[in-house]
Design a protein around this motif. Structure first.
Motif, PDB file in Angstrom:
ATOM      1  N   ASP A 152       5.307   2.188   3.161  1.00 56.09           N
ATOM      2  CA  ASP A 152       5.153   1.204   4.246  1.00 56.09           C
ATOM      3  C   ASP A 152       6.026  -0.033   4.066  1.00 56.09           C
ATOM      4  O   ASP A 152       6.246  -0.779   5.018  1.00 56.09           O
ATOM      5  CB  ASP A 152       3.688   0.729   4.326  1.00 56.09           C
ATOM      6  CG  ASP A 152       2.769   1.815   4.836  1.00 56.09           C
ATOM      7  OD1 ASP A 152       3.286   2.848   5.303  1.00 56.09           O
ATOM      8  OD2 ASP A 152       1.538   1.628   4.776  1.00 56.09           O
ATOM      9  N   ASP A 153       6.493  -0.277   2.847  1.00 57.14           N
ATOM     10  CA  ASP A 153       7.341  -1.443   2.604  1.00 57.14           C
ATOM     11  C   ASP A 153       8.698  -1.307   3.288  1.00 57.14           C
ATOM     12  O   ASP A 153       9.424  -2.285   3.448  1.00 57.14           O
ATOM     13  CB  ASP A 153       7.579  -1.646   1.093  1.00 57.14           C
ATOM     14  CG  ASP A 153       6.316  -2.046   0.353  1.00 57.14           C
ATOM     15  OD1 ASP A 153       5.394  -2.567   1.003  1.00 57.14           O
ATOM     16  OD2 ASP A 153       6.252  -1.837  -0.882  1.00 57.14           O
ATOM     17  N   GLU A 154       9.041  -0.060   3.648  1.00 57.35           N
ATOM     18  CA  GLU A 154      10.333   0.225   4.294  1.00 57.35           C
ATOM     19  C   GLU A 154      11.501  -0.361   3.511  1.00 57.35           C
ATOM     20  O   GLU A 154      12.404  -0.980   4.067  1.00 57.35           O
ATOM     21  CB  GLU A 154      10.323  -0.260   5.747  1.00 57.35           C
ATOM     22  CG  GLU A 154       9.283   0.490   6.564  1.00 57.35           C
ATOM     23  CD  GLU A 154       9.269   0.135   8.038  1.00 57.35           C
ATOM     24  OE1 GLU A 154       9.986  -0.806   8.433  1.00 57.35           O
ATOM     25  OE2 GLU A 154       8.549   0.812   8.778  1.00 57.35           O
ATOM     26  N   CYS A 155      11.470  -0.153   2.211  1.00 53.40           N
ATOM     27  CA  CYS A 155      12.557  -0.619   1.360  1.00 53.40           C
ATOM     28  C   CYS A 155      13.766   0.299   1.524  1.00 53.40           C
ATOM     29  O   CYS A 155      13.675   1.346   2.148  1.00 53.40           O
ATOM     30  CB  CYS A 155      12.101  -0.613  -0.098  1.00 53.40           C
ATOM     31  SG  CYS A 155      11.807   1.062  -0.706  1.00 53.40           S
ATOM     32  N   GLN A 187       7.973   5.586  -7.542  1.00 51.16           N
ATOM     33  CA  GLN A 187       6.685   5.273  -8.179  1.00 51.16           C
ATOM     34  C   GLN A 187       5.866   4.388  -7.254  1.00 51.16           C
ATOM     35  O   GLN A 187       5.566   3.233  -7.547  1.00 51.16           O
ATOM     36  CB  GLN A 187       6.926   4.623  -9.556  1.00 51.16           C
ATOM     37  CG  GLN A 187       7.476   5.650 -10.547  1.00 51.16           C
ATOM     38  CD  GLN A 187       7.848   5.089 -11.900  1.00 51.16           C
ATOM     39  OE1 GLN A 187       8.492   4.050 -11.988  1.00 51.16           O
ATOM     40  NE2 GLN A 187       7.474   5.787 -12.964  1.00 51.16           N
ATOM     41  N   SER A 188       5.506   4.978  -6.125  1.00 53.15           N
ATOM     42  CA  SER A 188       4.773   4.212  -5.116  1.00 53.15           C
ATOM     43  C   SER A 188       3.372   3.849  -5.594  1.00 53.15           C
ATOM     44  O   SER A 188       2.726   2.993  -5.004  1.00 53.15           O
ATOM     45  CB  SER A 188       4.718   4.978  -3.802  1.00 53.15           C
ATOM     46  OG  SER A 188       4.164   6.246  -4.017  1.00 53.15           O
ATOM     47  N   SER A 189       2.908   4.496  -6.662  1.00 49.76           N
ATOM     48  CA  SER A 189       1.596   4.122  -7.206  1.00 49.76           C
ATOM     49  C   SER A 189       1.580   2.640  -7.594  1.00 49.76           C
ATOM     50  O   SER A 189       0.536   2.002  -7.565  1.00 49.76           O
ATOM     51  CB  SER A 189       1.218   5.007  -8.395  1.00 49.76           C
ATOM     52  OG  SER A 189       2.264   5.080  -9.312  1.00 49.76           O
ATOM     53  N   VAL A 190       2.751   2.081  -7.913  1.00 50.31           N
ATOM     54  CA  VAL A 190       2.831   0.648  -8.224  1.00 50.31           C
ATOM     55  C   VAL A 190       2.617  -0.166  -6.936  1.00 50.31           C
ATOM     56  O   VAL A 190       1.754  -1.044  -6.873  1.00 50.31           O
ATOM     57  CB  VAL A 190       4.183   0.284  -8.880  1.00 50.31           C
ATOM     58  CG1 VAL A 190       4.306  -1.224  -9.078  1.00 50.31           C
ATOM     59  CG2 VAL A 190       4.352   1.020 -10.206  1.00 50.31           C
ATOM     60  N   GLY A 191       3.376   0.177  -5.912  1.00 49.93           N
ATOM     61  CA  GLY A 191       3.257  -0.529  -4.631  1.00 49.93           C
ATOM     62  C   GLY A 191       1.863  -0.414  -4.032  1.00 49.93           C
ATOM     63  O   GLY A 191       1.375  -1.313  -3.347  1.00 49.93           O
ATOM     64  N   LEU A 192       1.223   0.715  -4.308  1.00 48.64           N
ATOM     65  CA  LEU A 192      -0.124   0.959  -3.777  1.00 48.64           C
ATOM     66  C   LEU A 192      -1.211   0.333  -4.646  1.00 48.64           C
ATOM     67  O   LEU A 192      -2.398   0.430  -4.330  1.00 48.64           O
ATOM     68  CB  LEU A 192      -0.364   2.473  -3.653  1.00 48.64           C
ATOM     69  CG  LEU A 192       0.484   3.203  -2.611  1.00 48.64           C
ATOM     70  CD1 LEU A 192       0.410   4.713  -2.815  1.00 48.64           C
ATOM     71  CD2 LEU A 192       0.052   2.835  -1.193  1.00 48.64           C
ATOM     72  N   GLY A 193      -0.793  -0.294  -5.760  1.00 49.62           N
ATOM     73  CA  GLY A 193      -1.757  -0.964  -6.627  1.00 49.62           C
ATOM     74  C   GLY A 193      -2.537  -0.030  -7.543  1.00 49.62           C
ATOM     75  O   GLY A 193      -3.536  -0.424  -8.142  1.00 49.62           O
ATOM     76  N   LYS A 194      -2.080   1.235  -7.676  1.00 48.58           N
ATOM     77  CA  LYS A 194      -2.791   2.185  -8.539  1.00 48.58           C
ATOM     78  C   LYS A 194      -2.312   2.109  -9.983  1.00 48.58           C
ATOM     79  O   LYS A 194      -2.916   2.699 -10.873  1.00 48.58           O
ATOM     80  CB  LYS A 194      -2.597   3.610  -8.021  1.00 48.58           C
ATOM     81  CG  LYS A 194      -3.243   3.871  -6.677  1.00 48.58           C
ATOM     82  CD  LYS A 194      -2.981   5.305  -6.255  1.00 48.58           C
ATOM     83  CE  LYS A 194      -3.423   5.569  -4.826  1.00 48.58           C
ATOM     84  NZ  LYS A 194      -2.832   6.821  -4.313  1.00 48.58           N
ATOM     85  N   MET A 195      -1.182   1.472 -10.174  1.00 42.35           N
ATOM     86  CA  MET A 195      -0.614   1.353 -11.511  1.00 42.35           C
ATOM     87  C   MET A 195       0.131   0.021 -11.563  1.00 42.35           C
ATOM     88  O   MET A 195       0.754  -0.367 -10.567  1.00 42.35           O
ATOM     89  CB  MET A 195       0.366   2.516 -11.726  1.00 42.35           C
ATOM     90  CG  MET A 195       0.907   2.643 -13.127  1.00 42.35           C
ATOM     91  SD  MET A 195       2.121   4.001 -13.223  1.00 42.35           S
ATOM     92  CE  MET A 195       2.161   4.262 -14.976  1.00 42.35           C
TER      93      MET A 195
END
Ligand SMILES: [Zn+2]
Length: 183
Positions: free
Chosen positions: A101-104, A59-67
């Motif tokens: 991009d967080d490379e988790c 759910q990268s939309s969270v990391g991207l600030g979209k959600m």
């Protein structure tokens, strides 16, 4: 005593969430039965007779600030709640909310959650399956010797050309589940 543990090991099906069991565009946390891909409930009911079920979602939309993280968690718990109401038992829901991009360590195709499930629930990854609508879902499974199945719902049609040769492709999670049951 690995010999003893081997006998207890179970196979599992790891399901992607957005685009595989619910429509990918439903970012609204207030999902309904119509948010689910047709046939998803039937598919999971069939699969759970023989396999443990897990949901693994990026759910990268969270990391991207979209959600917001809260909304994503609410969406996930609503998915789980609706599945439970439909008689489906998901052993664990795993979500990576980082952006790439967080490379988790937990973003698919990195096999972090597969190893976690194997450890916590004695899942035998070699006899397990992954179903998803992104080439990274197939790669996720194949990295650990599980069988990766690709579905054309969600982004499946769009990314079909990026699949490596020889990947098994299905119209939906229900068709993929029928195939798994016949193995
Ligand atoms: Zn992550």
């Amino acid at each position: 005593m690995p010999e003893k543990n081997e006998k207890l090991k179970r196979s599992a099906v790891f399901l992607d969430q957005g685009g595989t069991i619910i429509y990918d565009d439903r970012r609204d946390k207030n999902i309904t039965r119509d948010s689910f891909i047709p046939g998803a409930f039937e598919a999971l009911r069939k699969l759970q007779e023989k396999h443990l079920l897990f949901i693994v979602t990026n759910q990268s939309s969270v990391g991207l600030g979209k959600m917001s993280r809260e909304d994503a968690e609410c969406l996930n718990s609503n998915v789980m709640k609706m599945l439970v109401e439909g008689g489906i038992r998901i052993t664990e829901h795993y979500a990576c909310m980082h952006k790439r991009d967080d490379e988790c360590e937990c973003i698919k195709p990195k096999p972090f959650f597969l190893h976690k499930a194997a450890e916590e629930y004695l899942v035998d990854l070699q006899s397990s399956f992954v179903i998803g609508d992104h080439p990274h879902d197939v790669e996720f499974g194949e990295k650990v010797g599980a069988k990766g199945l690709y579905v054309l719902t969600g982004h499946g049609e769009k990314h079909r050309g990026d699949l490596p040769h020889g990947v098994t492709v299905f119209s939906s999670v229900n068709e993929a589940s029928d195939w798994i049951i016949q193995q």
